[in-house]
Motif scaffolding. Sequence first.
Motif, PDB file in Angstrom:
ATOM      1  N   UNK A  35       0.908  -1.272   0.131  1.00 50.86           N
ATOM      2  CA  UNK A  35       0.086  -0.042  -0.089  1.00 50.86           C
ATOM      3  C   UNK A  35       1.045   1.329  -0.012  1.00 50.86           C
ATOM      4  N   UNK A  36       1.917   1.401   0.834  1.00 52.93           N
ATOM      5  CA  UNK A  36       2.851   2.506   0.844  1.00 52.93           C
ATOM      6  C   UNK A  36       3.350   2.647  -0.434  1.00 52.93           C
ATOM      7  N   UNK A  37       3.870   1.726  -1.175  1.00 52.45           N
ATOM      8  CA  UNK A  37       4.230   1.829  -2.585  1.00 52.45           C
ATOM      9  C   UNK A  37       3.475   2.555  -3.335  1.00 52.45           C
ATOM     10  N   UNK A  38       2.160   1.859  -3.393  1.00 48.52           N
ATOM     11  CA  UNK A  38       1.192   2.309  -4.403  1.00 48.52           C
ATOM     12  C   UNK A  38       1.011   3.617  -4.152  1.00 48.52           C
ATOM     13  N   UNK A  39       0.970   4.380  -3.017  1.00 50.16           N
ATOM     14  CA  UNK A  39       0.739   5.472  -2.602  1.00 50.16           C
ATOM     15  C   UNK A  39       1.817   6.271  -3.244  1.00 50.16           C
ATOM     16  N   UNK A  40       2.834   5.907  -2.979  1.00 53.18           N
ATOM     17  CA  UNK A  40       4.193   6.737  -3.510  1.00 53.18           C
ATOM     18  C   UNK A  40       4.209   6.873  -5.051  1.00 53.18           C
ATOM     19  N   UNK A  41       3.849   5.825  -5.726  1.00 48.37           N
ATOM     20  CA  UNK A  41       3.955   5.898  -7.222  1.00 48.37           C
ATOM     21  C   UNK A  41       2.779   6.970  -7.560  1.00 48.37           C
ATOM     22  N   UNK A  42       1.496   6.781  -6.991  1.00 51.29           N
ATOM     23  CA  UNK A  42       0.438   7.666  -7.185  1.00 51.29           C
ATOM     24  C   UNK A  42       0.591   9.244  -6.947  1.00 51.29           C
ATOM     25  N   UNK A  43       1.520   9.380  -5.780  1.00 58.03           N
ATOM     26  CA  UNK A  43       1.810  10.693  -5.530  1.00 58.03           C
ATOM     27  C   UNK A  43       2.663  11.289  -6.461  1.00 58.03           C
ATOM     28  N   UNK A  44       3.605  10.499  -6.999  1.00 59.72           N
ATOM     29  CA  UNK A  44       4.745  10.904  -7.973  1.00 59.72           C
ATOM     30  C   UNK A  44       3.835  11.180  -9.261  1.00 59.72           C
ATOM     31  N   UNK A  45       2.539  10.780  -9.666  1.00 63.53           N
ATOM     32  CA  UNK A  45       1.921  11.244 -10.898  1.00 63.53           C
ATOM     33  C   UNK A  45       1.381  12.559 -10.799  1.00 63.53           C
ATOM     34  N   UNK A  46       0.981  12.900  -9.603  1.00 63.64           N
ATOM     35  CA  UNK A  46       0.021  14.060  -9.380  1.00 63.64           C
ATOM     36  C   UNK A  46       0.643  15.295 -10.007  1.00 63.64           C
ATOM     37  N   UNK A  47       1.855  15.465 -10.131  1.00 60.62           N
ATOM     38  CA  UNK A  47       2.104  16.650 -10.783  1.00 60.62           C
ATOM     39  C   UNK A  47       1.775  16.742 -12.195  1.00 60.62           C
ATOM     40  N   UNK A  48       2.044  15.550 -12.847  1.00 57.52           N
ATOM     41  CA  UNK A  48       1.667  15.518 -14.404  1.00 57.52           C
ATOM     42  C   UNK A  48      -0.076  15.713 -14.563  1.00 57.52           C
ATOM     43  N   UNK A  49      -0.814  15.347 -13.454  1.00 57.73           N
ATOM     44  CA  UNK A  49      -2.152  15.361 -13.290  1.00 57.73           C
ATOM     45  C   UNK A  49      -2.735  16.714 -12.828  1.00 57.73           C
TER      46      UNK A  49
END
Length: 300
Positions: free
Chosen positions: A55-69
């Motif tokens: 779960x922590x890794x999934x959220x870290x990956x999702x957070x990294x995408x937020x800048x592009x979105x």
Amino acid sequence: MPDSLKDRVKAAAGADEPQPEPPPVTDLAVHDSARQWLLRRQTFFTDALPRHVDRAHFMAVAQARMEDLKKCTPASIHTALLACARFGLEPDGRQAAIVPYGDVATFQPMYEGYIELMYRHPRVDSVHFGWVRENDAWDYTPTEPSPRDFYHKPRVDLSDEERGKVILAYAFAWIDGRRSQVIILNRSQAEAIRNKFSKAYKKAESNGKRDSAWHTDFDAMWAKSAVLRLRKVVPTSTELAELLQADDDLDDAQTAPPVIRGTVITRDDQTATGEQPSTSSAWPETTQPGSATTDEAGEQ
């Protein structure tokens, strides 16, 4: 040591000159608001994840995408991330991607995501995908018994450029200790699949935007087409069938969020009056640059 007369004259002369403006101060609240929005909703995504996904890794990956979105609507990002979580696919651009079409964030499963779902079936030992390049050693004789029907030995001592251009995509699986049929797809076959089946490609061609996935990343769609053909020879799961349906929904309506079956707008995305989430692309404002309110910062 006191300044020399020359230094004092120079300093006095410079006092009347215009001073350079200080660099602009970055308002971190603009970037933090999207991050805070994600953190407030993280339990909705993590609760939807399969147990084996970190779960922590999934959220870290999702957070990294937020800048592009950040120009996309929060409601569309919620739908796209929830689809990723539901299938247990990371939005890293390899298993799945979240692609902005205008202000709409759209879930896009990738070929590694399909491989991941195939691999989860208890009868599937492994799934392999590869590219054959011009100067590789390879052979395919479908009349030979498995596994002598297919051979591929890439030149590991050469760069991709030295190996030559890609000529084939292939995929196979090991099921109950035996190798499946090898799926082979050349470029012209991939183009034929694109031309016949992709509504998004046809629409992007007709309106002149040329922004479909087939336009922007042909090789990724070529690879996915090969892996999708493999699904016919591997054990099928409900999860895999639902991902295929979600992918079809995306192609049917690329300029709007696809209907991800089984995903819903959560209560956290509704206002206190029960209204549906806003389609505005504006993010909630923070009270101080680079910080959240006490309530926002404390929510997990």
